[in-house]
Design a protein around this motif. Structure first.
Motif, PDB file in Angstrom:
ATOM      1  N   SER A  49      41.005  47.984  48.364  1.00 17.77           N
ATOM      2  CA  SER A  49      40.428  47.338  47.198  1.00 17.77           C
ATOM      3  C   SER A  49      40.907  45.894  47.100  1.00 17.77           C
ATOM      4  O   SER A  49      41.883  45.494  47.744  1.00 17.77           O
ATOM      5  CB  SER A  49      40.832  48.087  45.925  1.00 17.77           C
ATOM      6  OG  SER A  49      42.232  47.945  45.690  1.00 17.77           O
ATOM      7  N   GLU A  50      40.222  45.108  46.263  1.00 19.99           N
ATOM      8  CA  GLU A  50      40.643  43.730  46.015  1.00 19.99           C
ATOM      9  C   GLU A  50      42.059  43.703  45.452  1.00 19.99           C
ATOM     10  O   GLU A  50      42.875  42.853  45.827  1.00 19.99           O
ATOM     11  CB  GLU A  50      39.682  43.054  45.034  1.00 19.99           C
ATOM     12  CG  GLU A  50      40.088  41.640  44.661  1.00 19.99           C
ATOM     13  CD  GLU A  50      39.207  41.036  43.587  1.00 19.99           C
ATOM     14  OE1 GLU A  50      39.592  39.980  43.046  1.00 19.99           O
ATOM     15  OE2 GLU A  50      38.143  41.609  43.289  1.00 19.99           O
TER      16      GLU A  50
ATOM     17  N   VAL B 271      36.167  42.644  52.198  1.00 18.84           N
ATOM     18  CA  VAL B 271      36.204  42.735  50.735  1.00 18.84           C
ATOM     19  C   VAL B 271      35.866  41.371  50.149  1.00 18.84           C
ATOM     20  O   VAL B 271      36.365  40.343  50.623  1.00 18.84           O
ATOM     21  CB  VAL B 271      37.599  43.194  50.244  1.00 18.84           C
ATOM     22  CG1 VAL B 271      37.670  43.171  48.721  1.00 18.84           C
ATOM     23  CG2 VAL B 271      37.908  44.590  50.774  1.00 18.84           C
ATOM     24  N   SER B 272      35.034  41.356  49.125  1.00 22.63           N
ATOM     25  CA  SER B 272      34.681  40.115  48.451  1.00 22.63           C
ATOM     26  C   SER B 272      35.749  39.787  47.424  1.00 22.63           C
ATOM     27  O   SER B 272      35.987  40.563  46.495  1.00 22.63           O
ATOM     28  CB  SER B 272      33.320  40.255  47.758  1.00 22.63           C
ATOM     29  OG  SER B 272      32.981  39.077  47.071  1.00 22.63           O
ATOM     30  N   ALA B 273      36.411  38.660  47.601  1.00 22.45           N
ATOM     31  CA  ALA B 273      37.517  38.281  46.723  1.00 22.45           C
ATOM     32  C   ALA B 273      37.024  37.454  45.552  1.00 22.45           C
ATOM     33  O   ALA B 273      36.124  36.633  45.690  1.00 22.45           O
ATOM     34  CB  ALA B 273      38.565  37.487  47.496  1.00 22.45           C
ATOM     35  N   ARG B 274      37.632  37.660  44.394  1.00 23.32           N
ATOM     36  CA  ARG B 274      37.355  36.812  43.235  1.00 23.32           C
ATOM     37  C   ARG B 274      37.938  35.431  43.509  1.00 23.32           C
ATOM     38  O   ARG B 274      39.076  35.313  43.951  1.00 23.32           O
ATOM     39  CB  ARG B 274      37.992  37.409  41.975  1.00 23.32           C
ATOM     40  CG  ARG B 274      37.778  36.561  40.718  1.00 23.32           C
ATOM     41  CD  ARG B 274      38.460  37.208  39.533  1.00 23.32           C
ATOM     42  NE  ARG B 274      37.838  38.452  39.181  1.00 23.32           N
ATOM     43  CZ  ARG B 274      36.789  38.554  38.351  1.00 23.32           C
ATOM     44  NH1 ARG B 274      36.280  37.461  37.802  1.00 23.32           N
ATOM     45  NH2 ARG B 274      36.267  39.725  38.075  1.00 23.32           N
TER      46      ARG B 274
ATOM     47  N   ALA C 277      28.453  27.854  39.065  1.00 22.09           N
ATOM     48  CA  ALA C 277      29.890  28.006  39.327  1.00 22.09           C
ATOM     49  C   ALA C 277      30.506  29.018  38.375  1.00 22.09           C
ATOM     50  O   ALA C 277      31.400  29.789  38.767  1.00 22.09           O
ATOM     51  CB  ALA C 277      30.588  26.656  39.186  1.00 22.09           C
ATOM     52  N   TYR C 278      30.034  29.059  37.134  1.00 19.45           N
ATOM     53  CA  TYR C 278      30.560  29.984  36.132  1.00 19.45           C
ATOM     54  C   TYR C 278      30.417  31.438  36.595  1.00 19.45           C
ATOM     55  O   TYR C 278      31.265  32.285  36.285  1.00 19.45           O
ATOM     56  CB  TYR C 278      29.824  29.764  34.810  1.00 19.45           C
ATOM     57  CG  TYR C 278      30.082  30.803  33.748  1.00 19.45           C
ATOM     58  CD1 TYR C 278      31.258  30.796  32.998  1.00 19.45           C
ATOM     59  CD2 TYR C 278      29.128  31.781  33.473  1.00 19.45           C
ATOM     60  CE1 TYR C 278      31.488  31.741  32.011  1.00 19.45           C
ATOM     61  CE2 TYR C 278      29.347  32.725  32.482  1.00 19.45           C
ATOM     62  CZ  TYR C 278      30.522  32.711  31.751  1.00 19.45           C
ATOM     63  OH  TYR C 278      30.739  33.651  30.777  1.00 19.45           O
ATOM     64  N   GLY C 279      29.357  31.720  37.350  1.00 18.90           N
ATOM     65  CA  GLY C 279      29.150  33.083  37.838  1.00 18.90           C
ATOM     66  C   GLY C 279      30.302  33.615  38.664  1.00 18.90           C
ATOM     67  O   GLY C 279      30.494  34.837  38.759  1.00 18.90           O
ATOM     68  N   LYS C 280      31.087  32.724  39.263  1.00 15.67           N
ATOM     69  CA  LYS C 280      32.249  33.136  40.054  1.00 15.67           C
ATOM     70  C   LYS C 280      33.501  33.291  39.208  1.00 15.67           C
ATOM     71  O   LYS C 280      34.538  33.734  39.698  1.00 15.67           O
ATOM     72  CB  LYS C 280      32.523  32.108  41.160  1.00 15.67           C
ATOM     73  CG  LYS C 280      31.348  31.867  42.093  1.00 15.67           C
ATOM     74  CD  LYS C 280      31.671  30.761  43.078  1.00 15.67           C
ATOM     75  CE  LYS C 280      30.486  30.449  43.965  1.00 15.67           C
ATOM     76  NZ  LYS C 280      30.771  29.335  44.916  1.00 15.67           N
TER      77      LYS C 280
END
Length: 305
Positions: A83-84, A110-113, A204-207
């Motif tokens: 997991s992240e 894994v997609s990282a924040r 950008a806010y979406g991230k």
């Protein structure tokens, strides 16, 4: 925290499964990172009889709060799920920087924040030298929240009459655009420019949804500007792109410039914006702008610049 320990897939009748190149890279990367961290770097005793440099696998597991078997399998490149949250703990234990952390997540699939927005302290000192070398062209370094992190004298001269002095508020170009009174707002084509700026901010806010600094920034903009609230509600998103900006300056007059955006390798979500003249008259006015003393002039409405 849930870690799924899954054994490697058994060979099929058709023969052994081909190795996953990404997991092989992950295994090599983790081993190299572990080898370069000394026990004393993370508050552990150096100990005796260490056959190899760096931390032991069980020490990394202990620091990250994961099982030794799970971490061993991860480092061996076995097909296990991570997991992240767990990978973040491993990255912290191995003292990875932002680039290394992103590489770890990518290799693990894994997609990282994204990390928090950078501040001026992360900029290399050579960045300011580059900005200054671009004179007389106004240039600055901004992040995707439109915080201005560094700028050259030409950029400061262009906006000095439209923003408060240092300490009144952070220099943020969207904030200045939507809160500066009409009498001293530098944008003449803000009806075209502001929707694009808000769309870039929204993208950008979406991230960063849920991050306190971002949420506060958007809330304060919405509280100060009905125009911003209306544009934000459109849910439009866009990347930074070259576009025409028309500014007015209380000394040199109207300038038509193209805003171009250049990324900075190694500094995510940050870019250099450079204003280039649209025509010969604009170039001459930019040169006059660069020759002005630092601040001190006023707008026609007598607001101090």
């Amino acid at each position: 925290m849930t870690v799924l320990d899954e054994p490697p897939t058994a060979p099929t009748a058709r023969g052994p499964r081909r190795p996953d190149r990404r997991r092989t890279e992950l295994a090599g990367f983790l081993k190299a990172c572990r080898a370069r961290v000394a026990p004393e770097d993370v508050g552990l005793p150096p100990g005796l009889r260490r056959r190899t440099p760096g931390l032991r696998r069980e020490e990394v597991a202990q620091l990250a709060g994961v099982g030794v078997t799970w971490y061993t399998w991860l480092e061996q490149g076995r097909p296990i799920n991570a997991s992240e949250q767990v990978l973040t703990a491993v990255a912290r234990a191995l003292r990875l920087d932002a680039t290394e952390r992103e590489h770890l997540f990518r290799l693990a699939g894994v997609s990282a924040r994204p990390q928090a927005q950078p501040d001026p302290s992360i900029l290399d000192p050579s960045t300011q030298l580059i900005l200054d070398a671009l004179m007389p062209l106004p240039a600055a370094v901004s992040n995707t929240r439109f915080d201005v992190l560094a700028f050259n004298p030409g950029y400061e001269a262009l906006f000095a009459a439209s923003r408060a002095r240092a300490g009144d508020w952070q220099f943020n170009s969207i904030w200045c655009t939507v809160t500066a009174p009409p009498c001293c707002n530098p944008f003449l084509n803000r009806a075209d420019a502001l929707p694009q700026m808000v769309a870039v901010l929204r993208s950008a806010y979406g991230k960063h949804v849920g991050e306190p600094a971002w949420e506060k920034h958007v809330q304060e903009l919405a509280a100060r500007s009905g125009e911003f609230r209306e544009l934000w509600a459109r849910q439009e998103v866009a990347p930074p792109r070259t576009s025409l900006r028309v500014f007015r300056h209380p000394v040199v007059g109207v300038l038509r410039v193209n805003a171009s955006y250049l990324t900075i390798p190694g500094v995510p979500e940050t870019y250099v914006v450079v204003y280039t003249p649209e025509g010969p008259e604009d170039r001459e006015r930019i040169e006059r702008l660069a020759a002005l003393p630092a601040g001190g002039w006023t707008n026609d409405c007598d607001h101090l610049g």
